[in-house]
Scaffold this active site. Structure first.
Site, PDB file in Angstrom:
ATOM      1  NE  ARG A 224      -4.469  -1.308   0.258  1.00 30.67           N
ATOM      2  CZ  ARG A 224      -4.446  -2.448  -0.812  1.00 30.67           C
ATOM      3  NH1 ARG A 224      -3.610  -2.698  -1.570  1.00 30.67           N
ATOM      4  NH2 ARG A 224      -5.646  -2.937  -0.647  1.00 30.67           N
ATOM      5  CG  HIS A 272      -3.822  -1.366  -6.891  1.00 24.75           C
ATOM      6  ND1 HIS A 272      -4.201  -0.507  -5.583  1.00 24.75           N
ATOM      7  CD2 HIS A 272      -3.810  -2.522  -6.237  1.00 24.75           C
ATOM      8  CE1 HIS A 272      -4.363  -1.333  -4.494  1.00 24.75           C
ATOM      9  NE2 HIS A 272      -4.349  -2.548  -5.140  1.00 24.75           N
TER      10      HIS A 272
HETATM   11  P1  NDP Z   1      -2.034 -10.723   6.010  1.00 26.14           P
HETATM   12  O1  NDP Z   1      -2.916  -9.911   6.950  1.00 26.14           O
HETATM   13  O2  NDP Z   1      -2.046 -11.968   5.729  1.00 26.14           O
HETATM   14  O3  NDP Z   1      -0.614 -10.037   6.414  1.00 26.14           O
HETATM   15  C1  NDP Z   1       0.057  -9.079   6.715  1.00 26.14           C
HETATM   16  C2  NDP Z   1       1.607  -9.174   7.374  1.00 26.14           C
HETATM   17  O4  NDP Z   1       2.117  -8.004   7.757  1.00 26.14           O
HETATM   18  C3  NDP Z   1       1.404 -10.263   8.403  1.00 26.14           C
HETATM   19  O5  NDP Z   1       2.801 -10.980   8.504  1.00 26.14           O
HETATM   20  C4  NDP Z   1       1.605  -9.396   9.780  1.00 26.14           C
HETATM   21  O6  NDP Z   1       2.514  -9.727  10.929  1.00 26.14           O
HETATM   22  C5  NDP Z   1       2.419  -8.103   9.118  1.00 26.14           C
HETATM   23  N1  NDP Z   1       2.261  -6.801   9.827  1.00 26.14           N
HETATM   24  C6  NDP Z   1       1.049  -6.258  10.270  1.00 26.14           C
HETATM   25  N2  NDP Z   1       1.299  -5.168  10.976  1.00 26.14           N
HETATM   26  C7  NDP Z   1       2.827  -5.064  11.243  1.00 26.14           C
HETATM   27  C8  NDP Z   1       3.566  -4.429  12.024  1.00 26.14           C
HETATM   28  N3  NDP Z   1       3.067  -2.945  12.738  1.00 26.14           N
HETATM   29  N4  NDP Z   1       4.773  -4.668  11.822  1.00 26.14           N
HETATM   30  C9  NDP Z   1       5.355  -5.588  11.298  1.00 26.14           C
HETATM   31  N5  NDP Z   1       4.759  -6.667  10.710  1.00 26.14           N
HETATM   32  C10 NDP Z   1       3.331  -6.265  10.634  1.00 26.14           C
HETATM   33  O7  NDP Z   1      -1.976  -9.763   4.607  1.00 26.14           O
HETATM   34  P2  NDP Z   1      -2.060 -10.185   3.276  1.00 26.14           P
HETATM   35  O8  NDP Z   1      -0.671 -11.060   3.013  1.00 26.14           O
HETATM   36  O9  NDP Z   1      -3.055 -10.958   2.685  1.00 26.14           O
HETATM   37  O10 NDP Z   1      -1.839  -8.947   2.254  1.00 26.14           O
HETATM   38  C11 NDP Z   1      -0.975  -7.892   2.702  1.00 26.14           C
HETATM   39  C12 NDP Z   1      -1.378  -6.710   1.861  1.00 26.14           C
HETATM   40  O11 NDP Z   1      -1.142  -6.883   0.438  1.00 26.14           O
HETATM   41  C13 NDP Z   1      -2.811  -6.446   2.130  1.00 26.14           C
HETATM   42  O12 NDP Z   1      -2.949  -5.686   3.348  1.00 26.14           O
HETATM   43  C14 NDP Z   1      -3.144  -5.332   0.907  1.00 26.14           C
HETATM   44  O13 NDP Z   1      -2.573  -4.073   1.450  1.00 26.14           O
HETATM   45  C15 NDP Z   1      -1.871  -5.785  -0.166  1.00 26.14           C
HETATM   46  N6  NDP Z   1      -2.481  -6.159  -1.300  1.00 26.14           N
HETATM   47  C16 NDP Z   1      -2.090  -5.665  -2.564  1.00 26.14           C
HETATM   48  C17 NDP Z   1      -2.725  -5.996  -3.838  1.00 26.14           C
HETATM   49  C18 NDP Z   1      -2.198  -5.543  -5.123  1.00 26.14           C
HETATM   50  O14 NDP Z   1      -2.857  -5.909  -6.177  1.00 26.14           O
HETATM   51  N7  NDP Z   1      -1.414  -4.430  -5.069  1.00 26.14           N
HETATM   52  C19 NDP Z   1      -3.538  -7.229  -3.913  1.00 26.14           C
HETATM   53  C20 NDP Z   1      -3.681  -7.697  -2.436  1.00 26.14           C
HETATM   54  C21 NDP Z   1      -3.209  -7.357  -1.543  1.00 26.14           C
HETATM   55  P3  NDP Z   1       1.808 -11.000  11.711  1.00 26.14           P
HETATM   56  O15 NDP Z   1       1.799 -12.301  10.569  1.00 26.14           O
HETATM   57  O16 NDP Z   1       2.635 -10.969  12.960  1.00 26.14           O
HETATM   58  O17 NDP Z   1       0.384 -10.765  11.876  1.00 26.14           O
END
Ligand code: NDP
Length: 309
Positions: A224, A272
């Site tokens: 993002r 995107h």
């Molecule tokens: P998940 O919720 O499965 O994973 C998020 C990861 O980020 C987890 O490992 C989480 O840690 C980590 N995280 C969250 N907050 C923090 C923090 N403060 N510090 C360190 N690590 C953190 O999400 P997805 O993998 O499914 O998706 C990730 C993102 O990809 C989506 O939120 C979206 O923004 C983006 N996306 C973009 C697309 C595009 O076309 N460009 C398409 C789809 C998604 P923990 O494992 O410990 O909870």
């Protein structure tokens, strides 16, 4: 009869309707699926943030909101949303992200641009690099980060993943929390951002953290826009500390025509398109969650409203 409101942009109906009907039938769910239902009759909402729905107050009997998007930053803080919210985890979406990330990692790893733009007569062979010598770090080791990490490790890249909580993944170096970030960045020649957009992740890459990266590091951001401090990144590109940034997501989308990213020689902009929810696979996830809810079982992929993802 279960009433399901499809609250995505109207033009998405044709894209999803058949797949949703098929998945509901396969799960033996008798449902009325429509883009237009009286709010007080709605049992489930299939939701997209770019759709028409903002106020959930009138949906008094709704049991869950099922997002078509993985990222929920546009809905998670909505005060009118009092029912459970599930985000999208879809195999098609994950496969698409793995392909986008792998493609762009290989572009930079192999310096494919150099060959594409090679001038006639430029016969300067070089020893191609090996993945084993190119450490890659993925910020965000959730559904998408993990799949990308496994694919890149499978190609031989040394992969470090960074998350909020502790993780152990065979073949990957896993770090977490504030202290782990510096460690995750200091050797990363390629950094991939797959974090959600939350107050805690805003500007994860800023002047200080960018300076922790090795000279010439490449950044890929399919996560993002707010994950990066744009001014700090542009400064680091200009002074040569960062070698290239391939950006798929931005604070403002579509990216305004006069945005410096469009014109920067060390930036690749993609609109995107890193990945997309795929109706065939995503519809099965939606149907399974409705089945679970009706059976009194816990929903899959529930959003932690406090953590914001
Ligand atoms: P998940 O919720 O499965 O994973 C998020 C990861 O980020 C987890 O490992 C989480 O840690 C980590 N995280 C969250 N907050 C923090 C923090 N403060 N510090 C360190 N690590 C953190 O999400 P997805 O993998 O499914 O998706 C990730 C993102 O990809 C989506 O939120 C979206 O923004 C983006 N996306 C973009 C697309 C595009 O076309 N460009 C398409 C789809 C998604 P923990 O494992 O410990 O909870």
């Amino acid at each position: 009869m279960i009433n399901i409101l499809f609250a995505a942009p109207p033009e998405r109906w044709d894209f999803y309707a058949d797949a949703l009907h098929e998945a509901l039938d396969a799960a033996a769910i008798t449902a009325c699926l429509s883009q237009d239902l009286p709010p007080e009759d709605v049992d489930y909402i299939i939701y997209a943030p770019n759709g028409p729905l903002r106020d959930f107050t009138l949906y008094t009997r709704c049991k869950a909101v099922l997002s078509l998007w993985a990222g929920v930053e546009k809905i998670v803080g909505n005060d009118t949303l009092t029912m459970p919210l599930a985000r999208m985890v879809d195999d098609g979406l994950s496969r698409g992200m793995v392909e986008w990330v792998t493609g762009h990692v290989l572009r930079h790893h192999l310096d494919i641009d150099r060959d594409i733009h090679r001038r006639p007569g430029d016969w300067t062979p070089r020893i191609p690099p090996l993945a084993a010598d190119r450490p890659v770090t993925i910020l965000g080791l959730g559904t998408l980060g993990l799949e990308c990490g496994k694919a890149l490790a499978g190609l031989g890249f040394p992969v470090t993943g960074w998350s909020r909580t502790t993780k152990e993944v065979p073949g990957l170096t896993c770090l977490h929390g504030k202290d782990g970030l510096g460690e995750a960045l200091k050797t990363a020649q390629i950094v991939i951002l797959l974090l959600p957009d939350t107050p805690a992740t805003e500007n994860t890459l800023n002047a200080e953290t960018l300076s922790m990266l090795p000279q010439g590091a490449v950044i890929l951001n399919p996560g993002r826009g707010p994950l990066i401090d744009d001014d700090a990144l542009l400064a680091a590109l200009d002074n040569g500390h960062i070698g290239h940034a391939t950006l798929d997501t931005f604070r403002i989308e579509p990216l305004p025509e006069d945005d410096p990213y469009w014109h920067h020689p060390k930036v690749t902009v993609t609109p995107h398109i890193a990945s997309e929810t795929r109706p065939g696979t995503a519809a099965r996830v939606i149907a399974e969650n409705i089945r679970r809810s009706e059976a009194g079982e816990p929903l899959l992929y529930l959003v932690d409203r406090e953590a914001g993802y």
